[in-house]
Motif scaffolding. Sequence first.
Motif, PDB file in Angstrom:
ATOM      1  N   LEU A  52     -50.626  46.839  53.001  1.00 27.04           N
ATOM      2  CA  LEU A  52     -49.310  46.592  53.610  1.00 27.04           C
ATOM      3  C   LEU A  52     -49.215  45.171  54.155  1.00 27.04           C
ATOM      4  O   LEU A  52     -48.184  44.507  54.011  1.00 27.04           O
ATOM      5  CB  LEU A  52     -49.027  47.598  54.718  1.00 27.04           C
ATOM      6  N   VAL A  53     -50.275  44.701  54.783  1.00 27.17           N
ATOM      7  CA  VAL A  53     -50.285  43.327  55.296  1.00 27.17           C
ATOM      8  C   VAL A  53     -50.187  42.336  54.137  1.00 27.17           C
ATOM      9  O   VAL A  53     -49.419  41.369  54.187  1.00 27.17           O
ATOM     10  CB  VAL A  53     -51.548  43.058  56.150  1.00 27.17           C
ATOM     11  N   LEU A  54     -50.937  42.575  53.072  1.00 25.62           N
ATOM     12  CA  LEU A  54     -50.883  41.710  51.896  1.00 25.62           C
ATOM     13  C   LEU A  54     -49.487  41.724  51.279  1.00 25.62           C
ATOM     14  O   LEU A  54     -48.942  40.670  50.922  1.00 25.62           O
ATOM     15  CB  LEU A  54     -51.929  42.142  50.868  1.00 25.62           C
ATOM     16  N   GLY A  55     -48.894  42.916  51.152  1.00 24.01           N
ATOM     17  CA  GLY A  55     -47.534  43.014  50.631  1.00 24.01           C
ATOM     18  C   GLY A  55     -46.536  42.282  51.505  1.00 24.01           C
ATOM     19  O   GLY A  55     -45.612  41.624  51.013  1.00 24.01           O
ATOM     20  N   GLN A 154     -42.501  44.443  57.075  1.00 24.16           N
ATOM     21  CA  GLN A 154     -43.021  43.761  58.264  1.00 24.16           C
ATOM     22  C   GLN A 154     -42.899  44.654  59.501  1.00 24.16           C
ATOM     23  O   GLN A 154     -43.815  44.716  60.319  1.00 24.16           O
ATOM     24  CB  GLN A 154     -42.266  42.444  58.491  1.00 24.16           C
ATOM     25  N   LEU A 155     -41.779  45.368  59.623  1.00 20.11           N
ATOM     26  CA  LEU A 155     -41.603  46.289  60.745  1.00 20.11           C
ATOM     27  C   LEU A 155     -42.640  47.403  60.697  1.00 20.11           C
ATOM     28  O   LEU A 155     -43.233  47.757  61.731  1.00 20.11           O
ATOM     29  CB  LEU A 155     -40.192  46.875  60.737  1.00 20.11           C
ATOM     30  N   LEU A 156     -42.893  47.934  59.517  1.00 20.19           N
ATOM     31  CA  LEU A 156     -43.893  48.986  59.363  1.00 20.19           C
ATOM     32  C   LEU A 156     -45.279  48.493  59.768  1.00 20.19           C
ATOM     33  O   LEU A 156     -46.009  49.174  60.507  1.00 20.19           O
ATOM     34  CB  LEU A 156     -43.904  49.485  57.913  1.00 20.19           C
ATOM     35  N   VAL A 157     -45.638  47.293  59.325  1.00 23.60           N
ATOM     36  CA  VAL A 157     -46.945  46.714  59.673  1.00 23.60           C
ATOM     37  C   VAL A 157     -47.038  46.468  61.176  1.00 23.60           C
ATOM     38  O   VAL A 157     -48.058  46.763  61.811  1.00 23.60           O
ATOM     39  CB  VAL A 157     -47.200  45.411  58.876  1.00 23.60           C
ATOM     40  N   HIS A 163     -49.533  50.415  67.257  1.00 27.35           N
ATOM     41  CA  HIS A 163     -50.103  51.741  67.484  1.00 27.35           C
ATOM     42  C   HIS A 163     -51.636  51.675  67.510  1.00 27.35           C
ATOM     43  O   HIS A 163     -52.281  52.299  68.364  1.00 27.35           O
ATOM     44  CB  HIS A 163     -49.626  52.714  66.398  1.00 27.35           C
ATOM     45  N   ILE A 164     -52.188  50.921  66.595  1.00 29.95           N
ATOM     46  CA  ILE A 164     -53.645  50.773  66.526  1.00 29.95           C
ATOM     47  C   ILE A 164     -54.158  50.039  67.763  1.00 29.95           C
ATOM     48  O   ILE A 164     -55.164  50.420  68.379  1.00 29.95           O
ATOM     49  CB  ILE A 164     -54.062  50.032  65.241  1.00 29.95           C
ATOM     50  N   ALA A 165     -53.466  48.978  68.166  1.00 29.03           N
ATOM     51  CA  ALA A 165     -53.894  48.177  69.316  1.00 29.03           C
ATOM     52  C   ALA A 165     -53.724  48.938  70.622  1.00 29.03           C
ATOM     53  O   ALA A 165     -54.472  48.713  71.584  1.00 29.03           O
ATOM     54  CB  ALA A 165     -53.106  46.883  69.368  1.00 29.03           C
ATOM     55  N   TRP A 166     -52.761  49.835  70.695  1.00 30.20           N
ATOM     56  CA  TRP A 166     -52.495  50.598  71.908  1.00 30.20           C
ATOM     57  C   TRP A 166     -53.638  51.540  72.178  1.00 30.20           C
ATOM     58  O   TRP A 166     -54.124  51.806  73.208  1.00 30.20           O
ATOM     59  CB  TRP A 166     -51.199  51.372  71.754  1.00 30.20           C
TER      60      TRP A 166
END
Length: 166
Positions: A52-55, A154-157, A163-166
Motif C-alpha cells: 500500500l505504501v509503494l502504491g 494515502q488516507l488508507l495508509v 492505528h499501528i503507531a497508537w
Amino acid sequence: MFKNVFGSGFVVRTAHVILTWVITLILFLHDTELRKQEETGQLVQPVLFVLLVLGSVLLYFAVSLMDPGFILSDDSGLQFTLGVTEEQQDMIPPTTKSLRQRRCGHCLLQQPMRSKHCQTCQHCVRRYDHHCPWIENCVGERNHRWFVLYLAVQLLVLLWGLHIAW
C-alpha cells in the motif's frame, strides 16, 4: 506527458518520498504490531502495508508528474476527446454550431468550457479543479481520477499507520 522532473517540485517530491519511507521504516523497527507479525512469520499484514505504501508513492509520482490537461495551442478546430472512442464519437451527431470559447486574459489562448488559467503554473487547464501545492501540479481533466485514487490510498495508509503507531 511528464513535466520536467527537476523543476520546482523536486524538493517537495523528494521530501514526500523520504518522509513516507522513513515513517514506514520506523513502524517496522519499533515495537509495533507489524514488527511482531514479521518476527513470528505472519507476513500478510506487513507485506500488504508495504505494498500500500509503494502504491501510494507510485500514485503520488503519477499524479504529480502527469499532464493535467494543459491547453498548449490555439487549435479551435480540434475537439478534445479524451476517453471517447471512435464508435462513441460516431454516435454524437455533428453540429454546425461551434462551441463558445473565450480567450484567456493571461496567455490569450482560446479556452474550452470549464477551463481556467492556473496562476501558479501559468497555463490554462481543461476542467481545472485546483493547483495542489503538495503534488506541485494542477488537478484537471487528465489526472483528476488518479488524484482521487491517490488520496484514497494515502488516507488508507495514514489511518492504518496511525492505528499501528497508537
